[in-house]
Enzyme design. Structure first.
Site, PDB file in Angstrom:
ATOM      1  N   ASP A  67      -2.144 -13.722   0.182  1.00  0.00           N
ATOM      2  CA  ASP A  67      -1.624 -12.834   1.221  1.00  0.00           C
ATOM      3  C   ASP A  67      -2.604 -12.659   2.380  1.00  0.00           C
ATOM      4  O   ASP A  67      -3.777 -13.028   2.281  1.00  0.00           O
ATOM      5  CB  ASP A  67      -1.236 -11.461   0.625  1.00  0.00           C
ATOM      6  N   ASP A 137       0.007   0.799  -8.222  1.00  0.00           N
ATOM      7  CA  ASP A 137       1.371   0.983  -8.739  1.00  0.00           C
ATOM      8  C   ASP A 137       1.854  -0.242  -9.525  1.00  0.00           C
ATOM      9  O   ASP A 137       3.033  -0.353  -9.857  1.00  0.00           O
ATOM     10  CB  ASP A 137       2.343   1.280  -7.580  1.00  0.00           C
ATOM     11  N   HIS A 139       1.620  -3.472  -8.413  1.00  0.00           N
ATOM     12  CA  HIS A 139       2.146  -4.593  -7.612  1.00  0.00           C
ATOM     13  C   HIS A 139       1.197  -5.793  -7.657  1.00  0.00           C
ATOM     14  O   HIS A 139       0.002  -5.646  -7.877  1.00  0.00           O
ATOM     15  CB  HIS A 139       2.448  -4.177  -6.160  1.00  0.00           C
ATOM     16  N   GLU A 144       5.365  -5.146  -2.979  1.00  0.00           N
ATOM     17  CA  GLU A 144       5.443  -3.709  -3.224  1.00  0.00           C
ATOM     18  C   GLU A 144       6.671  -3.392  -4.083  1.00  0.00           C
ATOM     19  O   GLU A 144       7.568  -4.225  -4.228  1.00  0.00           O
ATOM     20  CB  GLU A 144       5.534  -2.982  -1.872  1.00  0.00           C
TER      21      GLU A 144
HETATM   22  C1  GLP Z   1      -3.903  -5.411  -2.511  1.00  0.00           C
HETATM   23  C2  GLP Z   1      -3.776  -6.891  -2.598  1.00  0.00           C
HETATM   24  C3  GLP Z   1      -3.600  -7.282  -4.026  1.00  0.00           C
HETATM   25  C4  GLP Z   1      -4.752  -6.734  -4.815  1.00  0.00           C
HETATM   26  C5  GLP Z   1      -4.718  -5.243  -4.793  1.00  0.00           C
HETATM   27  C6  GLP Z   1      -5.856  -4.612  -5.574  1.00  0.00           C
HETATM   28  O1  GLP Z   1      -2.707  -4.755  -2.553  1.00  0.00           O
HETATM   29  N1  GLP Z   1      -2.715  -7.431  -1.841  1.00  0.00           N
HETATM   30  O2  GLP Z   1      -3.531  -8.692  -4.131  1.00  0.00           O
HETATM   31  O3  GLP Z   1      -4.647  -7.181  -6.127  1.00  0.00           O
HETATM   32  O4  GLP Z   1      -4.815  -4.838  -3.440  1.00  0.00           O
HETATM   33  O5  GLP Z   1      -7.023  -4.589  -4.822  1.00  0.00           O
HETATM   34  P1  GLP Z   1      -8.397  -4.095  -5.372  1.00  0.00           P
HETATM   35  O6  GLP Z   1      -8.913  -5.176  -6.222  1.00  0.00           O
HETATM   36  O7  GLP Z   1      -9.234  -3.890  -4.148  1.00  0.00           O
HETATM   37  O8  GLP Z   1      -8.166  -2.840  -6.131  1.00  0.00           O
END
Ligand code: GLP
Length: 260
Positions: A67, A137, A139, A144
């Site tokens: 992403d 949540d 995802h 989302e």
């Molecule tokens: C975002 C990204 C996800 C990631 C998530 C958790 O939403 N798009 O791909 O897994 O954050 O991020 P973090 O590892 O910083 O908690």
């Protein structure tokens, strides 16, 4: 689904790096699906160390990132492009022609652009190993809650919770509100999936993804339908799992029957 519970976030990173490095070392050419976020920092640091100290080569690695924020240029320190350069690509011998990230500043219309990203994954032979983090949540990618379980790469509007988690309370209004993300259908086509999570903030999302009903309200739950998923979590992220004892028994039994 194999669930590996490790004591600390550092142990999650080294176990994840061991799995990824092993996959890289045992194939002539591998296509990785890469994720960003705090959870992946330790993984990338360990992969860089393995490259420097233990001859792990990325020369035959092709990569596709999950992403990118809409509107952030490659060299914007807030972009996932920048994150990947800074934490992995600048430090290993990957051929940058083999590196793909969604372009948040594309001049094409997004639908055409995202269809092209899907075609590029297909042309590379699909993703062999997809690394995933988990939103609070539950995802995956930026899929989302209520994302279609069959979705492909597209633009998604981010929830307020995701904006706060990723940017902090103070900045959440002044940042991209949308992102290009691989869809759930795209992710599910990866041959193998490695899901990582650590910390108590992820405990509910982990439990709902691994043990709750399969639902578009928790997009990580769709991973229950995939045939080859390894989940690596620390004790805190595992704390709401009702089958924690069973997962540990499986780990013990696996260690006993695996030749050393
Ligand atoms: C975002 C990204 C996800 C990631 C998530 C958790 O939403 N798009 O791909 O897994 O954050 O991020 P973090 O590892 O910083 O908690």
């Amino acid at each position: 689904m194999l669930v590996i519970i490790k004591p600390t976030p550092e142990d999650v990173s080294s176990e994840a790096a061991r799995i990824v490095a092993n996959a890289i070392r045992t194939t002539d050419r591998i296509t990785l699906g890469l994720a960003t976020g705090r959870t992946t920092l330790g993984l990338y640091a360990e992969l860089v160390r393995l490259h420097r100290e233990e001859d792990l080569s990325f020369r035959h690695v092709v990569s596709f990132n999950l992403d990118e924020y809409v509107g952030l240029a490659h060299d914007d320190p807030r972009s996932y492009h920048f994150f990947m350069d800074h934490h992995l690509f600048d430090h290993v011998d990957i051929d940058m022609l083999n590196v793909h990230l969604p372009d948040g500043t594309t001049h094409e219309d997004y639908e055409t652009y995202c269809a092209g990203y899907e075609r590029a994954i297909e042309a590379a032979g699909g993703i062999d190993l997809q690394i995933l983090g988990l939103g609070r949540d539950g995802h995956i990618g930026f899929n989302e809650p209520t994302s279609s379980l069959g979705s492909r790469t597209r633009v998604k509007t981010l929830t307020e919770e995701t904006l706060r988690d990723n940017w902090g309370e103070a900045q959440a209004d002044d940042v991209p509100q949308c992102a290009i993300t691989m869809g759930i259908g795209t992710i599910m086509e990866a041959r193998k999936i490695l899901l990582l999570a650590s910390g108590t903030a992820k405990a509910a999302g982990v439990a709902r993804s691994l043990e709750g009903p399969v639902t578009a309200s928790v997009t990580g739950s769709v991973l229950q339908l995939h045939r080859d998923v390894t989940v690596v979590v620390d004790e805190e992220a595992a704390s709401a799992l009702s089958q924690r004892g069973y997962y540990k028994r499986v780990m013990e039994m696996t260690a006993r029957v695996t030749p050393s």
